[in-house]
Design a protein around this motif. Structure first.
Motif, PDB file in Angstrom:
ATOM      1  N   ASN A 116     -10.588  57.211  -7.674  1.00  0.00           N
ATOM      2  CA  ASN A 116     -10.228  58.535  -8.187  1.00  0.00           C
ATOM      3  C   ASN A 116      -8.705  58.648  -8.208  1.00  0.00           C
ATOM      4  N   MET A 117      -8.201  59.798  -8.616  1.00  0.00           N
ATOM      5  CA  MET A 117      -6.751  59.991  -8.708  1.00  0.00           C
ATOM      6  C   MET A 117      -6.101  60.001  -7.327  1.00  0.00           C
ATOM      7  N   THR A 118      -6.820  60.452  -6.325  1.00  0.00           N
ATOM      8  CA  THR A 118      -6.269  60.439  -4.969  1.00  0.00           C
ATOM      9  C   THR A 118      -5.916  59.018  -4.551  1.00  0.00           C
ATOM     10  N   LYS A 119      -6.765  58.067  -4.899  1.00  0.00           N
ATOM     11  CA  LYS A 119      -6.495  56.666  -4.562  1.00  0.00           C
ATOM     12  C   LYS A 119      -5.263  56.145  -5.310  1.00  0.00           C
ATOM     13  N   VAL A 120      -5.053  56.622  -6.528  1.00  0.00           N
ATOM     14  CA  VAL A 120      -3.842  56.239  -7.269  1.00  0.00           C
ATOM     15  C   VAL A 120      -2.615  56.760  -6.524  1.00  0.00           C
ATOM     16  N   TRP A 121      -2.679  58.028  -6.114  1.00  0.00           N
ATOM     17  CA  TRP A 121      -1.542  58.610  -5.389  1.00  0.00           C
ATOM     18  C   TRP A 121      -1.322  57.893  -4.052  1.00  0.00           C
ATOM     19  N   HIS A 122      -2.380  57.478  -3.398  1.00  0.00           N
ATOM     20  CA  HIS A 122      -2.231  56.699  -2.153  1.00  0.00           C
ATOM     21  C   HIS A 122      -1.505  55.387  -2.439  1.00  0.00           C
ATOM     22  N   ALA A 123      -1.867  54.719  -3.525  1.00  0.00           N
ATOM     23  CA  ALA A 123      -1.224  53.445  -3.890  1.00  0.00           C
ATOM     24  C   ALA A 123       0.252  53.660  -4.209  1.00  0.00           C
ATOM     25  N   ILE A 124       0.556  54.724  -4.928  1.00  0.00           N
ATOM     26  CA  ILE A 124       1.954  55.039  -5.264  1.00  0.00           C
ATOM     27  C   ILE A 124       2.741  55.323  -3.993  1.00  0.00           C
ATOM     28  N   THR A 125       2.164  56.105  -3.097  1.00  0.00           N
ATOM     29  CA  THR A 125       2.828  56.434  -1.832  1.00  0.00           C
ATOM     30  C   THR A 125       3.046  55.180  -0.996  1.00  0.00           C
ATOM     31  N   HIS A 126       2.052  54.308  -0.965  1.00  0.00           N
ATOM     32  CA  HIS A 126       2.178  53.046  -0.224  1.00  0.00           C
ATOM     33  C   HIS A 126       3.328  52.213  -0.783  1.00  0.00           C
ATOM     34  N   ASP A 127       3.395  52.106  -2.105  1.00  0.00           N
ATOM     35  CA  ASP A 127       4.484  51.353  -2.742  1.00  0.00           C
ATOM     36  C   ASP A 127       5.845  51.945  -2.369  1.00  0.00           C
ATOM     37  N   LEU A 128       5.925  53.259  -2.401  1.00  0.00           N
ATOM     38  CA  LEU A 128       7.175  53.942  -2.073  1.00  0.00           C
ATOM     39  C   LEU A 128       7.579  53.679  -0.624  1.00  0.00           C
ATOM     40  N   MET A 129       6.622  53.776   0.284  1.00  0.00           N
ATOM     41  CA  MET A 129       6.920  53.534   1.694  1.00  0.00           C
ATOM     42  C   MET A 129       7.353  52.089   1.936  1.00  0.00           C
ATOM     43  N   CYS A 130       6.720  51.149   1.275  1.00  0.00           N
ATOM     44  CA  CYS A 130       7.123  49.740   1.401  1.00  0.00           C
ATOM     45  C   CYS A 130       8.539  49.528   0.879  1.00  0.00           C
ATOM     46  N   SER A 131       8.843  50.174  -0.222  1.00  0.00           N
ATOM     47  CA  SER A 131      10.180  50.060  -0.801  1.00  0.00           C
ATOM     48  C   SER A 131      11.238  50.643   0.138  1.00  0.00           C
ATOM     49  N   ILE A 132      10.957  51.791   0.699  1.00  0.00           N
ATOM     50  CA  ILE A 132      11.893  52.410   1.643  1.00  0.00           C
ATOM     51  C   ILE A 132      12.072  51.527   2.869  1.00  0.00           C
ATOM     52  N   SER A 133      10.977  50.996   3.384  1.00  0.00           N
ATOM     53  CA  SER A 133      11.039  50.126   4.557  1.00  0.00           C
ATOM     54  C   SER A 133      11.885  48.885   4.282  1.00  0.00           C
ATOM     55  N   THR A 134      11.682  48.282   3.120  1.00  0.00           N
ATOM     56  CA  THR A 134      12.458  47.093   2.739  1.00  0.00           C
ATOM     57  C   THR A 134      13.943  47.433   2.638  1.00  0.00           C
ATOM     58  N   GLN A 135      14.245  48.568   2.019  1.00  0.00           N
ATOM     59  CA  GLN A 135      15.645  48.966   1.882  1.00  0.00           C
ATOM     60  C   GLN A 135      16.280  49.248   3.238  1.00  0.00           C
ATOM     61  N   LEU A 136      15.523  49.875   4.134  1.00  0.00           N
ATOM     62  CA  LEU A 136      16.053  50.130   5.473  1.00  0.00           C
ATOM     63  C   LEU A 136      16.290  48.824   6.226  1.00  0.00           C
ATOM     64  N   ASP A 137      15.365  47.881   6.081  1.00  0.00           N
ATOM     65  CA  ASP A 137      15.546  46.564   6.711  1.00  0.00           C
ATOM     66  C   ASP A 137      16.809  45.892   6.193  1.00  0.00           C
ATOM     67  N   GLN A 138      17.021  45.934   4.885  1.00  0.00           N
ATOM     68  CA  GLN A 138      18.204  45.311   4.291  1.00  0.00           C
ATOM     69  C   GLN A 138      19.477  46.012   4.750  1.00  0.00           C
ATOM     70  N   LEU A 139      19.431  47.323   4.856  1.00  0.00           N
ATOM     71  CA  LEU A 139      20.585  48.084   5.326  1.00  0.00           C
ATOM     72  C   LEU A 139      20.907  47.719   6.774  1.00  0.00           C
ATOM     73  N   TYR A 140      19.872  47.607   7.601  1.00  0.00           N
ATOM     74  CA  TYR A 140      20.056  47.233   9.004  1.00  0.00           C
ATOM     75  C   TYR A 140      20.670  45.838   9.115  1.00  0.00           C
ATOM     76  N   ILE A 141      20.119  44.884   8.374  1.00  0.00           N
ATOM     77  CA  ILE A 141      20.642  43.510   8.413  1.00  0.00           C
ATOM     78  C   ILE A 141      22.096  43.479   7.949  1.00  0.00           C
ATOM     79  N   SER A 142      22.374  44.212   6.890  1.00  0.00           N
ATOM     80  CA  SER A 142      23.740  44.258   6.363  1.00  0.00           C
ATOM     81  C   SER A 142      24.696  44.882   7.378  1.00  0.00           C
TER      82      SER A 142
END
Length: 93
Positions: free
Chosen positions: A54-80
């Motif tokens: 359903n559409m809720t599952k689409v929004w969950h997938a979008i949110t998951h992608d966003l959270m992964c992206s933020i986490s990756t960026q924070l990791d890169q910022l920390y390493i830098s």
């Protein structure tokens, strides 16, 4: 071919998520329907339901992608920042 199937799946899922986000620019999120998405992506309803319940599952997938992206960026910022801190410490001594 399994690789072609995986690429097609990835492409379809991405198109569904991108269409949902595009629609959210003009339609309130809670008003976006499966019909709107499949029309925008030009896929069959059965194709949508092959990947999402359903559409809720689409929004969950979008949110998951966003959270992964933020986490990756924070990791890169920390390493830098750690690299700069270590470089700065080396120069002081």
């Amino acid at each position: 071919n399994r690789e072609v199937t995986n690429m097609r799946t990835t492409s379809t899922v991405l198109q569904i998520k991108e269409a949902t986000l595009a629609l959210s620019r003009t339609v309130p999120c809670t008003n976006i329907t499966v019909s709107m998405v499949i029309q925008k992506v030009n896929i069959a309803r059965s194709t949508f339901y092959k990947y999402f319940q359903n559409m809720t599952k689409v929004w969950h997938a979008i949110t998951h992608d966003l959270m992964c992206s933020i986490s990756t960026q924070l990791d890169q910022l920390y390493i830098s920042s750690m690299h700069h801190l270590m470089t700065f410490s080396d120069k002081r001594f």
